[in-house]
Motif scaffolding. Structure first.
Motif, PDB file in Angstrom:
ATOM      1  N   ASN A  35      -1.812   8.695  -4.488  1.00  0.00           N
ATOM      2  CA  ASN A  35      -1.231  10.027  -4.390  1.00  0.00           C
ATOM      3  C   ASN A  35      -1.946  10.831  -3.315  1.00  0.00           C
ATOM      4  N   LEU A  36      -1.175  11.418  -2.402  1.00  0.00           N
ATOM      5  CA  LEU A  36      -1.751  12.266  -1.365  1.00  0.00           C
ATOM      6  C   LEU A  36      -0.882  13.499  -1.152  1.00  0.00           C
ATOM      7  N   HIS A  37      -1.511  14.577  -0.724  1.00  0.00           N
ATOM      8  CA  HIS A  37      -0.774  15.757  -0.269  1.00  0.00           C
ATOM      9  C   HIS A  37      -0.471  15.667   1.223  1.00  0.00           C
ATOM     10  N   GLN A  38      -1.373  15.053   1.975  1.00  0.00           N
ATOM     11  CA  GLN A  38      -1.345  15.128   3.432  1.00  0.00           C
ATOM     12  C   GLN A  38      -0.377  14.109   4.030  1.00  0.00           C
ATOM     13  N   VAL A  39       0.685  14.624   4.626  1.00  0.00           N
ATOM     14  CA  VAL A  39       1.713  13.757   5.199  1.00  0.00           C
ATOM     15  C   VAL A  39       1.153  12.923   6.357  1.00  0.00           C
ATOM     16  N   ASP A  40       0.286  13.520   7.179  1.00  0.00           N
ATOM     17  CA  ASP A  40      -0.241  12.777   8.326  1.00  0.00           C
ATOM     18  C   ASP A  40      -1.064  11.572   7.886  1.00  0.00           C
ATOM     19  N   PHE A  41      -1.870  11.729   6.825  1.00  0.00           N
ATOM     20  CA  PHE A  41      -2.630  10.593   6.313  1.00  0.00           C
ATOM     21  C   PHE A  41      -1.697   9.550   5.686  1.00  0.00           C
ATOM     22  N   ALA A  42      -0.664  10.010   4.994  1.00  0.00           N
ATOM     23  CA  ALA A  42       0.295   9.075   4.400  1.00  0.00           C
ATOM     24  C   ALA A  42       0.932   8.206   5.474  1.00  0.00           C
ATOM     25  N   LYS A  43       1.350   8.820   6.580  1.00  0.00           N
ATOM     26  CA  LYS A  43       1.973   8.064   7.666  1.00  0.00           C
ATOM     27  C   LYS A  43       0.996   7.084   8.317  1.00  0.00           C
ATOM     28  N   ALA A  44      -0.272   7.477   8.382  1.00  0.00           N
ATOM     29  CA  ALA A  44      -1.271   6.640   9.054  1.00  0.00           C
ATOM     30  C   ALA A  44      -1.674   5.422   8.227  1.00  0.00           C
ATOM     31  N   PHE A 103       0.881  -1.172   0.000  1.00  0.00           N
ATOM     32  CA  PHE A 103       0.000   0.000   0.000  1.00  0.00           C
ATOM     33  C   PHE A 103       0.913   1.214   0.000  1.00  0.00           C
ATOM     34  N   VAL A 104       1.231   1.681  -1.205  1.00  0.00           N
ATOM     35  CA  VAL A 104       2.211   2.748  -1.404  1.00  0.00           C
ATOM     36  C   VAL A 104       1.500   4.088  -1.499  1.00  0.00           C
ATOM     37  N   VAL A 105       1.978   5.058  -0.734  1.00  0.00           N
ATOM     38  CA  VAL A 105       1.463   6.417  -0.835  1.00  0.00           C
ATOM     39  C   VAL A 105       2.564   7.319  -1.383  1.00  0.00           C
ATOM     40  N   VAL A 106       2.246   8.042  -2.444  1.00  0.00           N
ATOM     41  CA  VAL A 106       3.185   8.981  -3.055  1.00  0.00           C
ATOM     42  C   VAL A 106       2.818  10.378  -2.588  1.00  0.00           C
ATOM     43  N   ILE A 107       3.774  11.071  -1.966  1.00  0.00           N
ATOM     44  CA  ILE A 107       3.534  12.430  -1.500  1.00  0.00           C
ATOM     45  C   ILE A 107       4.439  13.405  -2.249  1.00  0.00           C
ATOM     46  N   GLY A 108       4.076  14.664  -2.205  1.00  0.00           N
ATOM     47  CA  GLY A 108       4.868  15.702  -2.848  1.00  0.00           C
ATOM     48  C   GLY A 108       3.997  16.892  -3.169  1.00  0.00           C
ATOM     49  N   PRO A 109       4.607  18.063  -3.344  1.00  0.00           N
ATOM     50  CA  PRO A 109       3.832  19.273  -3.633  1.00  0.00           C
ATOM     51  C   PRO A 109       3.236  19.248  -5.033  1.00  0.00           C
ATOM     52  N   SER A 110       2.328  20.150  -5.304  1.00  0.00           N
ATOM     53  CA  SER A 110       1.783  20.289  -6.657  1.00  0.00           C
ATOM     54  C   SER A 110       2.933  20.554  -7.619  1.00  0.00           C
TER      55      SER A 110
END
Length: 246
Positions: free
Chosen positions: A203-212, A31-38
């Motif tokens: 893909n998510l912007h929110q780091v807290d959700f990515a960590k969770a 379950f991979v979450v990709v984070i990063g700015p626009s």
């Protein structure tokens, strides 16, 4: 499940290179979450994987087979195996909820049956069970346009699951949702993919959700992977670097 080698994507209008030699391997069940700015390349990466756009160069392998630039029957077959949840829901708003969910089966039906919407009893049962699972059974005959944003996204989840995909992609599925609705959507994505043994890239912007929610986080900055690891290793300083370069 998925291997990406030296992936580059350039656009000519304007002239810009969005992905700069991305290398990524995703194992089955992750379950991979990709984070990063626009502008970091998150959406471009996902759209290259499902072939909504074709990478300029590099290689993408899905279950060992090259897929970059495939067309015709091969592309249609690929898209039955890769489910997609869109940021803007991508529903048919004048159709009811059940019809939107059933549209996930169209790619696996023959032309005659799909044109007439002749779904099997098994498809109808599966769609109903998915709507029950995400708490939308009572809305199944409502037009999609009458739903809230969180409800629309849950319909999008059900539609993707109706494909019986091996890989699920989601592009900013909670970007327009309030925190409570966002948690509901991510809970349901996580539980459904786990129950079905799917591989997911979100893909998510929110780091807290990515960590969770993530089993693994990929940090993209300016088209390059600058972090790849478990949530426990994503420090505040690294998150700041991903988003601000500081």
């Amino acid at each position: 499940m998925l291997e990406i080698r030296n992936l580059v994507k350039s656009f000519t209008h304007p002239d810009i290179e969005v992905l700069h030699g991305v290398d990524l391997t995703v194992k089955a069940g992750e379950f991979v979450v990709v984070i990063g700015p626009s502008g970091s390349g998150k959406t471009t990466l996902i759209r290259c994987i499902n072939q909504l756009i074709t990478a300029t160069s590099g290689e993408i392998y899905f279950e060992g087979s090259p897929i970059n630039g495939i067309k015709g029957a091969k592309l249609r077959k690929l898209r039955t195996q890769i489910g997609m949840i869109f940021q803007d829901y991508n529903l048919i708003y004048r159709s009811n909820v059940m019809q939107n969910v059933l549209h996930g089966r169209l790619g696996q039906m023959d032309t005659f049956r799909s044109a007439l919407g002749l779904y099997s009893a098994e498809d109808l049962k599966a769609a109903h069970e998915l709507l029950v699972a995400v708490g939308l059974e009572e809305f199944m005959h409502n037009k999609a346009q009458t739903l809230s944003g969180g409800q629309m996204q849950r319909v999008g989840i059900c539609r993707a699951m109706m494909q019986n995909p091996k890989l699920l992609l989601a592009d900013e599925p909670i970007s327009s949702l309030d925190p409570a609705s966002a948690r509901i959507v991510l809970d349901q994505i996580k539980s459904l993919t786990k129950a079905r043994g799917l591989t997911s890239i979100i893909n998510l912007h929110q780091v807290d959700f990515a960590k969770a929610y993530a089993s693994r986080i990929i940090g993209l900055r300016l088209g390059e992977i600058v972090f790849d690891g478990p949530p426990s290793e994503l420090t505040d300083s690294m998150a700041d670097y991903i988003y601000t370069g500081a």
